[in-house]
Design an enzyme around this catalytic site. Structure first.
Site, mmCIF file in Angstrom:
data_model
loop_
_atom_site.group_PDB
_atom_site.id
_atom_site.type_symbol
_atom_site.label_atom_id
_atom_site.label_comp_id
_atom_site.label_asym_id
_atom_site.label_seq_id
_atom_site.Cartn_x
_atom_site.Cartn_y
_atom_site.Cartn_z
ATOM 1 N N LYS A 198 11.508 -9.811 -6.822
ATOM 2 C CA LYS A 198 10.337 -9.853 -5.935
ATOM 3 C C LYS A 198 9.402 -8.727 -6.341
ATOM 4 C CE LYS A 198 8.403 -8.417 -2.538
ATOM 5 N NZ LYS A 198 7.004 -7.887 -2.573
ATOM 6 N N GLY A 251 10.723 1.970 -4.610
ATOM 7 C CA GLY A 251 9.545 2.015 -3.744
ATOM 8 C C GLY A 251 9.637 3.207 -2.810
ATOM 9 N N SER A 252 9.031 3.073 -1.642
ATOM 10 C CA SER A 252 8.962 4.215 -0.722
ATOM 11 C C SER A 252 10.314 4.469 -0.059
ATOM 12 C CB SER A 252 7.908 3.938 0.350
ATOM 13 O OG SER A 252 8.240 2.766 1.056
ATOM 14 N N THR A 253 10.534 5.693 0.344
ATOM 15 C CA THR A 253 11.768 6.069 1.035
ATOM 16 C C THR A 253 11.863 5.324 2.365
ATOM 17 O OG1 THR A 253 11.887 8.168 -0.104
ATOM 18 C CG2 THR A 253 13.005 8.066 2.019
ATOM 19 N N GLU A 254 10.710 5.134 2.997
ATOM 20 C CA GLU A 254 10.674 4.424 4.283
ATOM 21 C C GLU A 254 11.211 2.986 4.132
ATOM 22 O OE1 GLU A 254 6.602 4.030 5.385
ATOM 23 O OE2 GLU A 254 7.092 2.719 7.067
ATOM 24 N N GLY A 256 13.004 1.969 1.628
ATOM 25 C CA GLY A 256 14.382 2.116 1.157
ATOM 26 C C GLY A 256 15.379 2.097 2.311
ATOM 27 N N GLU A 273 15.743 3.592 -5.822
ATOM 28 C CA GLU A 273 14.971 4.609 -6.541
ATOM 29 C C GLU A 273 13.727 4.828 -5.696
ATOM 30 O OE1 GLU A 273 12.359 6.286 -8.311
ATOM 31 O OE2 GLU A 273 12.254 4.702 -9.840
ATOM 32 N N CYS A 307 6.621 8.133 -9.437
ATOM 33 C CA CYS A 307 7.605 8.712 -8.517
ATOM 34 C C CYS A 307 8.040 10.107 -8.977
ATOM 35 C CB CYS A 307 8.785 7.776 -8.337
ATOM 36 S SG CYS A 307 9.389 7.138 -9.878
ATOM 37 N N GLU A 404 5.005 12.810 0.106
ATOM 38 C CA GLU A 404 4.607 12.170 -1.149
ATOM 39 C C GLU A 404 3.179 11.624 -1.003
ATOM 40 O OE1 GLU A 404 6.748 8.535 -2.441
ATOM 41 O OE2 GLU A 404 6.715 9.438 -4.436
HETATM 42 P P1 NAP Z 1 6.750 -0.128 -0.636
HETATM 43 O O1 NAP Z 1 6.239 -0.725 0.614
HETATM 44 O O2 NAP Z 1 7.973 0.683 -0.612
HETATM 45 O O3 NAP Z 1 6.899 -1.340 -1.681
HETATM 46 C C1 NAP Z 1 7.860 -1.473 -2.688
HETATM 47 C C2 NAP Z 1 8.368 -2.903 -2.724
HETATM 48 O O4 NAP Z 1 9.098 -3.185 -1.537
HETATM 49 C C3 NAP Z 1 7.274 -3.950 -2.760
HETATM 50 O O5 NAP Z 1 7.685 -5.048 -3.540
HETATM 51 C C4 NAP Z 1 7.164 -4.316 -1.309
HETATM 52 O O6 NAP Z 1 6.539 -5.540 -1.070
HETATM 53 C C5 NAP Z 1 8.595 -4.338 -0.900
HETATM 54 N N1 NAP Z 1 8.807 -4.237 0.538
HETATM 55 C C6 NAP Z 1 7.988 -3.718 1.496
HETATM 56 N N2 NAP Z 1 8.551 -3.809 2.706
HETATM 57 C C7 NAP Z 1 9.754 -4.413 2.545
HETATM 58 C C8 NAP Z 1 10.808 -4.768 3.421
HETATM 59 N N3 NAP Z 1 10.740 -4.543 4.735
HETATM 60 N N4 NAP Z 1 11.903 -5.361 2.902
HETATM 61 C C9 NAP Z 1 12.010 -5.590 1.588
HETATM 62 N N5 NAP Z 1 11.035 -5.273 0.692
HETATM 63 C C10 NAP Z 1 9.917 -4.679 1.168
HETATM 64 O O7 NAP Z 1 5.657 0.729 -1.302
HETATM 65 P P2 NAP Z 1 4.075 0.554 -1.065
HETATM 66 O O8 NAP Z 1 3.733 0.082 0.304
HETATM 67 O O9 NAP Z 1 3.605 -0.277 -2.133
HETATM 68 O O10 NAP Z 1 3.580 2.052 -1.244
HETATM 69 C C11 NAP Z 1 3.706 2.985 -0.155
HETATM 70 C C12 NAP Z 1 4.133 4.331 -0.649
HETATM 71 O O11 NAP Z 1 5.422 4.244 -1.243
HETATM 72 C C13 NAP Z 1 3.285 4.928 -1.744
HETATM 73 O O12 NAP Z 1 2.143 5.527 -1.270
HETATM 74 C C14 NAP Z 1 4.247 5.891 -2.386
HETATM 75 O O13 NAP Z 1 4.283 7.085 -1.668
HETATM 76 C C15 NAP Z 1 5.553 5.187 -2.281
HETATM 77 N N6 NAP Z 1 5.933 4.482 -3.525
HETATM 78 C C16 NAP Z 1 6.890 5.026 -4.318
HETATM 79 C C17 NAP Z 1 7.239 4.395 -5.507
HETATM 80 C C18 NAP Z 1 8.276 4.940 -6.423
HETATM 81 O O14 NAP Z 1 8.304 4.583 -7.588
HETATM 82 N N7 NAP Z 1 9.186 5.757 -5.950
HETATM 83 C C19 NAP Z 1 6.586 3.232 -5.898
HETATM 84 C C20 NAP Z 1 5.617 2.695 -5.056
HETATM 85 C C21 NAP Z 1 5.301 3.329 -3.875
HETATM 86 P P3 NAP Z 1 4.938 -5.495 -0.772
HETATM 87 O O15 NAP Z 1 4.334 -5.205 -2.051
HETATM 88 O O16 NAP Z 1 4.621 -6.841 -0.284
HETATM 89 O O17 NAP Z 1 4.715 -4.445 0.264
#
Ligand code: NAP
Ligand code: MG
Length: 502
Positions: A198, A251-254, A256, A273, A307, A404
């Site tokens: 996904k 993705g985000s810790t939240e 995660g 990660e 990240c 972050e």
């Molecule tokens: P995110 O919400 O954590 O998205 C990462 C992935 O998870 C996306 O494919 C997302 O889909 C999916 N996702 C979101 N909510 C989910 C849920 N409840 N269950 C399963 N999968 C879910 O990250 P973001 O909203 O794109 O970015 C927010 C913040 O996260 C950034 O500002 C940054 O601080 C952090 N981040 C960290 C990393 C890293 O490499 N560590 C990468 C990206 C972002 P959608 O795309 O549809 O939301």
């Protein structure tokens, strides 16, 4: 060139990327291209000008379920289940070759979709992806168990078998879309697993192009499936699904934490990660010119949407002014523009939301007393650009130093000779622990501090340390598990212990 005109921008795409971007995009399930059951779509936006340039299916739980069923069938029986490790390795190698052959096209699609500079996409994201596929192809034939000598001395022949974990759900972010997908796909395929991927809603295109290459390479139907869609629907359905054996998330810790809770349905295996807030420490004896260029790329590469981004700079007072002078002139010289422009070094951030979030953090840092050395906010009249920004005189209690930001914002914390021992404690004072770096000519100090820093990857006189053979992952709230290297194969395999009564 005006970034306000979509036609001007799209003219920078080569013919292959243009043809791909303009096609009607579908989900890839069980070797077929299909629409989402409910027929809904998501807009794909060009971050350089905010315009919609494509649509992809908005897959939901019903589409995830179809993909999981296909992945289950392919895992349990048929060509993939019976395939020799050598044949699997050859398919994976062929996929690496196809990514390499189509590298320019993939880089252009990524630059358009994510906004990143096309040369970074070509020589960073895409080059790393085919290197990793080739590297993991080699592991396919080297996945072994062990014979074990039993403590009891009983008349048994005992051994372990290392076997694929099964159906894997993989959820990836938008910052390195293709590369994050390949980090997960390559070891899973090397181990013999099947996959439902996904991608992020903001950047779904390279995952779909990767699926075309998987098809072209000749992988059996159902081994690799892609469902585009929202995290809250498609992503959550994948994490909760009770017939998925393992979930891998970046993705985000939240989010995660949500993945972890969702995985509780069937206690599937989890690797995470997550975020980072990586420190970079510059001691008085550092080689200043080399440190400046490593620090600049540590924070500004990929517009700070990395990240491992080095976001907290701890600077010894004796060299602080000189380092900052170098960093400010470096930041100001970076050429901003749309990612598809060959000369661009700083592209837009991925979305309007991300730009707002980063600008709000800059404002919060200034409100809490930081000094603005360069940058400070948005750039241009359209698109999601934020200037490379340096905030001096920050301290560990500020939000910009603890949270972050995921943007091109460097926070500077100066330290005196007397505080030198304490600086490692400050660097470790974070909920995260993904990466860290040290700049010094003192070899003893370098190794001593590397051992004390609580982070999964440490750079000495460099910041971003990354290679297909090096385990990558985080301490603390930066995640669980290590990707790449042999450790990634461990994430995608299970051990069976077998005892034979002799
Ligand atoms: P995110 O919400 O954590 O998205 C990462 C992935 O998870 C996306 O494919 C997302 O889909 C999916 N996702 C979101 N909510 C989910 C849920 N409840 N269950 C399963 N999968 C879910 O990250 P973001 O909203 O794109 O970015 C927010 C913040 O996260 C950034 O500002 C940054 O601080 C952090 N981040 C960290 C990393 C890293 O490499 N560590 C990468 C990206 C972002 P959608 O795309 O549809 O939301
Ligand atoms: Mg999201």
């Amino acid at each position: 060139m005006s970034v306000e005109n979509t036609n001007d921008l799209l003219a920078l795409l080569g013919p292959a990327a243009t043809a791909f971007v303009n096609k009607e995009h579908k989900l890839f399930i069980d070797g077929e291209w299909v629409s989402a059951v409910k027929g809904e779509t998501l807009d794909v936006i060009n971050p350089a000008n905010g315009e919609v340039f494509a649509r992809v299916p908005a897959g939901e739980s019903i589409d995830i379920d179809r993909a999981v069923k296909a992945a289950r069938r392919a895992f349990e029986q048929g060509a993939w289940a019976e395939m020799s490790p050598s044949a699997r390795g050859k398919l994976l190698w062929r996929l690496g070759d196809l990514v390499e052959k189509n590298a320019d096209e993939l880089a252009q699609i990524e630059a358009l979709d994510n906004g990143k500079p096309v040369n970074d996409a070509r020589w960073g994201d895409v080059a790393f992806s085919h290197e990793l596929l080739h590297y993991m192809a080699g592991w396919s034939t080297k996945i072994n168990g062990e014979t074990i000598s039993l403590v009891s001395g009983a008349p048994f022949h005992a051994y372990t078998l290392r076997t694929p974990v099964g159906v894997c759900g993989q959820i990836v972010p938008w910052n390195f879309s293709l590369m994050m997908a390949v980090w997960k796909v390559a070891p899973a395929l090397a181990a013999g697993c099947t996959i439902v991927l996904k991608p992020a809603e903001q950047t779904p295109l390279t995952a779909l192009r990767l699926a075309e290459l998987v098809e072209e390479a000749g992988f059996p139907a159902g081994v690799f499936n892609v469902v585009t869609g929202n995290g809250e629907t498609a992503g959550a359905a994948l994490a909760e699904h009770t017939d998925v054996d393992k979930i891998a998330f970046t993705g985000s810790t939240e989010v995660g934490r949500k993945i972890l809770a969702a995985a509780g349905t069937n206690l599937k295996k989890v690797s995470l990660e997550l975020g980072g807030k990586s420190p970079m420490i510059v001691y008085a004896d550092a080689d200043i010119d080399k440190a400046v260029s490593a620090i600049a790329s540590g924070i500004f590469y990929n517009m700070g949407q990395t990240c491992t981004a080095g976001t907290r700079l701890y600077l010894h007072n004796d060299v602080a002014d000189k380092v900052l002078e170098g960093l400010v002139s470096h930041a100001r010289a970076l050429k901003m523009g749309p990612g598809l422009d060959q000369e661009t070094q700083i592209g837009p951030l991925v979305s309007a939301e991300q730009k707002q979030r980063v600008c709000d953090y800059i404002a919060s840092g200034l409100a809490e007393g930081a000094t603005l050395l360069t940058g400070g906010g948005s750039w241009g009249t359209s698109g999601y650009f934020v200037e490379p920004t340096i905030l001096d005189n920050t301290h560990n209690d500020m939000r910009v130093v603890q949270e972050e930001i995921f943007g091109p914002v460097l926070c500077v914390i100066r330290f005196s000779e007397a505080e030198e021992e304490n600086v490692v404690i400050q660097a470790n004072n974070s909920i995260y622990g993904l990466a860290a770096s040290i700049f010094t000519q003192d070899i003893s100090r370098a190794h001593r501090v590397a051992k004390r820093l609580k982070a999964g990857t440490i750079g000495i006189n460099t910041h971003h340390v990354i290679d297909p053979a090096l385990p990558f992952g985080g301490f603390k709230q930066s995640g669980w598990g290590r990707e790449m290297g042999w450790e990634a194969i461990e994430l995608y395999t299970e051990l069976r212990s077998v005892g034979v009564a002799l």
